[in-house]
Design an enzyme around this catalytic site. Structure first.
Site, PDB file in Angstrom:
ATOM      1  N   ASP A  10       0.979  -1.247   0.261  1.00 34.04           N
ATOM      2  CA  ASP A  10       0.038  -0.124   0.056  1.00 34.04           C
ATOM      3  C   ASP A  10       1.084   1.346   0.097  1.00 34.04           C
ATOM      4  OD1 ASP A  10      -2.218   1.542   0.171  1.00 34.04           O
ATOM      5  OD2 ASP A  10      -2.811   1.153   2.119  1.00 34.04           O
ATOM      6  N   HIS A  27       3.063   3.440  -9.167  1.00 32.57           N
ATOM      7  CA  HIS A  27       3.118   1.932  -9.375  1.00 32.57           C
ATOM      8  C   HIS A  27       4.056   1.175  -9.888  1.00 32.57           C
ATOM      9  CE1 HIS A  27      -1.193   1.956  -7.947  1.00 32.57           C
ATOM     10  NE2 HIS A  27      -1.865   2.590  -8.970  1.00 32.57           N
ATOM     11  N   LEU A 121      12.091 -20.397  -3.228  1.00 32.10           N
ATOM     12  CA  LEU A 121      11.216 -19.468  -2.724  1.00 32.10           C
ATOM     13  C   LEU A 121       9.951 -19.528  -3.676  1.00 32.10           C
ATOM     14  CD1 LEU A 121       9.859 -16.944  -1.219  1.00 32.10           C
ATOM     15  CD2 LEU A 121      10.902 -15.647  -3.216  1.00 32.10           C
TER      16      LEU A 121
END
Length: 230
Positions: A10, A27, A121
């Site tokens: 956020d 963004h 991962l």
């Protein structure tokens, strides 16, 4: 060390506004933060990293912004797969993908296939994801099986529900981080985060980096987890 870290990314818009830039600039910087964080997560030994990339409510944003976000997603799926492979990361995507454009779904399938051998991962992208929608879809699946006679209601337990969630097979969330100072879960992994340690940090997502992740993990290690016990 938490096995599964989830992040609500956020603050992109506020980062851009503070610099008198368009929201898309925030963004784009947020995408750079994704790259840094994925690399850092693999380096410090996190097993699963789940990122809230696009919620089921994000469709309410202006059409231009949604288009920009989908463009960034396309770029990520095309440009970052090679680095995921090099870093031993495998990609998994959760959410209701039916609403995404066909070319985006094809890119997702290709990226998942190309990274399937990664063992260092697991990177989970939540796309068109909402936890309530996920639970509704799981409940419908259970209801259909019960109606078909392949599952008796008495057999429905925690394990049966988890097996029908988007995250089936993944460990529960140990640490959930939200950036930008907001203090809410925003319909993210409500089931999976039942016993997660919650951490709300003031850092805006575009400024999040390896040091910020390391600090969060260190703070997690200092907490005492009781899981309802003493």
């Amino acid at each position: 060390m938490p096995r599964h870290v989830a992040i609500i990314m956020d603050g992109n818009g506020r980062w851009a506004k503070a610099r008198f830039l368009p929201r898309i600039a925030g963004h784009r910087q947020g995408a750079e933060a994704v790259r840094r964080t994925v690399r850092a997560a693999g380096e410090i030994g996190i097993e699963v990293l789940t990122l809230y990339a696009f919620s089921s409510e994000n469709w309410r944003r202006p059409v231009e912004e949604v288009s920009d976000l989908m463009g960034l997603l396309r770029h990520f799926l095309k440009a970052e797969v090679a680095e995921l492979v090099a870093n031993g990361a495998r990609l998994r995507v959760i959410g209701d993908l039916a609403r995404l454009d066909a070319d985006v779904r094809a890119l997702i399938d290709e990226a998942i296939a190309r990274t399937a051998s990664g063992t260092r991962l697991t990177l989970v992208l939540a796309l068109n994801y909402g936890a309530q929608d996920e639970l509704v879809r799981a409940a419908r699946a259970l209801a259909e099986e019960a109606r078909a006679g392949t599952l008796v209601p008495e057999a429905i337990d925690v394990e049966e529900i988890e097996a029908r969630l988007d995250t089936a097979g993944l460990p529960p969330v140990d640490l959930l981080i939200r950036t930008s100072g907001e203090v809410r879960l925003s319909n993210f992994l409500l089931w999976q985060a039942a016993y997660a340690e919650l951490m709300f940090v003031d850092t805006l997502w575009p400024d999040f980096d390896a040091a910020a992740l390391a600090e969060a993990v260190t703070r997690f290690g200092a907490r005492e987890r009781r899981f309802g016990g003493l």
